[in-house]
Scaffold this motif. Sequence first.
Motif, PDB file in Angstrom:
ATOM      1  N   SER A  16       0.841  -1.194   0.000  1.00 41.51           N
ATOM      2  CA  SER A  16       0.000   0.000   0.000  1.00 41.51           C
ATOM      3  C   SER A  16       0.876   1.244   0.000  1.00 41.51           C
ATOM      4  O   SER A  16       2.004   1.219   0.532  1.00 41.51           O
ATOM      5  CB  SER A  16      -0.922  -0.004   1.219  1.00 41.51           C
ATOM      6  N   PRO A  17       0.413   2.323  -0.623  1.00 39.59           N
ATOM      7  CA  PRO A  17      -0.787   2.356  -1.460  1.00 39.59           C
ATOM      8  C   PRO A  17      -0.530   1.664  -2.794  1.00 39.59           C
ATOM      9  O   PRO A  17       0.607   1.349  -3.127  1.00 39.59           O
ATOM     10  CB  PRO A  17      -0.999   3.859  -1.648  1.00 39.59           C
ATOM     11  N   SER A  18      -1.566   1.444  -3.569  1.00 37.04           N
ATOM     12  CA  SER A  18      -1.367   0.845  -4.884  1.00 37.04           C
ATOM     13  C   SER A  18      -0.834   1.879  -5.870  1.00 37.04           C
ATOM     14  O   SER A  18      -0.075   1.543  -6.781  1.00 37.04           O
ATOM     15  CB  SER A  18      -2.676   0.243  -5.400  1.00 37.04           C
ATOM     16  N   ASN A  19      -1.253   3.113  -5.652  1.00 35.40           N
ATOM     17  CA  ASN A  19      -0.778   4.219  -6.480  1.00 35.40           C
ATOM     18  C   ASN A  19      -0.468   5.403  -5.580  1.00 35.40           C
ATOM     19  O   ASN A  19      -1.192   5.658  -4.618  1.00 35.40           O
ATOM     20  CB  ASN A  19      -1.832   4.653  -7.509  1.00 35.40           C
ATOM     21  N   LYS A  20       0.599   6.098  -5.913  1.00 34.68           N
ATOM     22  CA  LYS A  20       0.965   7.281  -5.157  1.00 34.68           C
ATOM     23  C   LYS A  20       1.486   8.341  -6.120  1.00 34.68           C
ATOM     24  O   LYS A  20       2.433   8.088  -6.874  1.00 34.68           O
ATOM     25  CB  LYS A  20       2.036   6.945  -4.123  1.00 34.68           C
ATOM     26  N   VAL A  21       0.835   9.480  -6.093  1.00 31.21           N
ATOM     27  CA  VAL A  21       1.297  10.616  -6.881  1.00 31.21           C
ATOM     28  C   VAL A  21       1.765  11.669  -5.900  1.00 31.21           C
ATOM     29  O   VAL A  21       1.045  12.034  -4.972  1.00 31.21           O
ATOM     30  CB  VAL A  21       0.176  11.177  -7.783  1.00 31.21           C
ATOM     31  N   THR A  22       2.957  12.159  -6.103  1.00 33.65           N
ATOM     32  CA  THR A  22       3.516  13.133  -5.193  1.00 33.65           C
ATOM     33  C   THR A  22       4.254  14.210  -5.960  1.00 33.65           C
ATOM     34  O   THR A  22       4.540  14.056  -7.160  1.00 33.65           O
ATOM     35  CB  THR A  22       4.463  12.453  -4.189  1.00 33.65           C
ATOM     36  N   GLU A  23       4.532  15.275  -5.281  1.00 36.26           N
ATOM     37  CA  GLU A  23       5.276  16.363  -5.900  1.00 36.26           C
ATOM     38  C   GLU A  23       6.764  16.218  -5.609  1.00 36.26           C
ATOM     39  O   GLU A  23       7.151  15.740  -4.534  1.00 36.26           O
ATOM     40  CB  GLU A  23       4.767  17.709  -5.371  1.00 36.26           C
ATOM     41  N   LYS A  24       7.539  16.643  -6.530  1.00 36.61           N
ATOM     42  CA  LYS A  24       8.988  16.623  -6.362  1.00 36.61           C
ATOM     43  C   LYS A  24       9.374  17.292  -5.047  1.00 36.61           C
ATOM     44  O   LYS A  24       8.868  18.365  -4.711  1.00 36.61           O
ATOM     45  CB  LYS A  24       9.645  17.336  -7.537  1.00 36.61           C
ATOM     46  N   GLY A  25      10.252  16.624  -4.302  1.00 37.04           N
ATOM     47  CA  GLY A  25      10.722  17.174  -3.044  1.00 37.04           C
ATOM     48  C   GLY A  25      10.000  16.635  -1.819  1.00 37.04           C
ATOM     49  O   GLY A  25      10.494  16.797  -0.686  1.00 37.04           O
ATOM     50  N   LYS A  26       8.849  16.009  -2.020  1.00 34.53           N
ATOM     51  CA  LYS A  26       8.099  15.454  -0.897  1.00 34.53           C
ATOM     52  C   LYS A  26       8.669  14.088  -0.511  1.00 34.53           C
ATOM     53  O   LYS A  26       9.317  13.406  -1.307  1.00 34.53           O
ATOM     54  CB  LYS A  26       6.625  15.287  -1.279  1.00 34.53           C
ATOM     55  N   ASP A  27       8.404  13.680   0.712  1.00 31.09           N
ATOM     56  CA  ASP A  27       8.788  12.351   1.175  1.00 31.09           C
ATOM     57  C   ASP A  27       7.604  11.395   0.989  1.00 31.09           C
ATOM     58  O   ASP A  27       6.439  11.790   1.120  1.00 31.09           O
ATOM     59  CB  ASP A  27       9.151  12.373   2.658  1.00 31.09           C
ATOM     60  N   VAL A  28       7.908  10.123   0.693  1.00 27.74           N
ATOM     61  CA  VAL A  28       6.859   9.118   0.576  1.00 27.74           C
ATOM     62  C   VAL A  28       7.261   7.870   1.341  1.00 27.74           C
ATOM     63  O   VAL A  28       8.445   7.564   1.498  1.00 27.74           O
ATOM     64  CB  VAL A  28       6.563   8.737  -0.899  1.00 27.74           C
ATOM     65  N   GLU A  29       6.236   7.170   1.816  1.00 26.94           N
ATOM     66  CA  GLU A  29       6.442   5.891   2.493  1.00 26.94           C
ATOM     67  C   GLU A  29       5.630   4.829   1.792  1.00 26.94           C
ATOM     68  O   GLU A  29       4.427   4.999   1.581  1.00 26.94           O
ATOM     69  CB  GLU A  29       5.990   5.986   3.962  1.00 26.94           C
TER      70      GLU A  29
END
Lengths: 111, 115
Positions: free
Chosen positions: B7-20
């Motif tokens: 999870s998640p199945s899809n993740k859209v984020t902006e450049k510079g952000k952190d994701v898990e």
Amino acid sequence: LAKTTQPISMDSYEGQEVNITCSHNNIATNDYITWYQQFPSQGPRFIIQGYKTKVTNEVASLFIPADRKSSTLSLPRVSLSDTAVYYCLVGDMDSSYKLIFGSGTRLLVRP
Amino acid sequence: GAGVSQSPSNKVTEKGKDVELRCDPISGHTALYWYRQSLGQGLEFLIYFQGNSAPDKSGLPSDRFSAERTGGSVSTLTIQRTQQEDSAVYLCASSKDYLSTDTQYFGPGTRLTVL
């Protein structure tokens, strides 16, 4: 790092036998060879595994010569649904815990 | 569980952000693997866990990538300060143990898009 080499792509027709060869010169003594299949938008799925000589299951056969520096996945009588990318997987002699996928072979089965 | 879940199945984020990104392996599987697959490319090995230990992190593309596993189960892959080149499908797999004879069971992946 050990390197595996596979053909980038192959074309076939329904009902034909397809043989995909993977070269793995640095295979370790205790390592097995495993082949995976991947359809678009899905994770890879196990097909077959072997150590030497020949292994056969309900899906495919795997041929491994005595020197084990290559292996050949054989798909009998392919159908359209066999269109996928096929990867071979072997252990790495340089760092035994690191598994390395081959570059993958994109098989296209035509009607 | 019945299989590996991510999870998640899809993740859209902006450049510079952190994701898990999260991976739940098959119950009882001690080995867990992270791979990355860019569009139309093969699988790129990132890291593997034996229990909670990651013996080799050299497959991680940069120091912006980190991963951890707790309780010998769930694993998270964290990407800090995301870049557009991080866009890919991140696949998790688990196996009963780390042996080349142990089949790796893959999850469906997380598709990460960095705008």
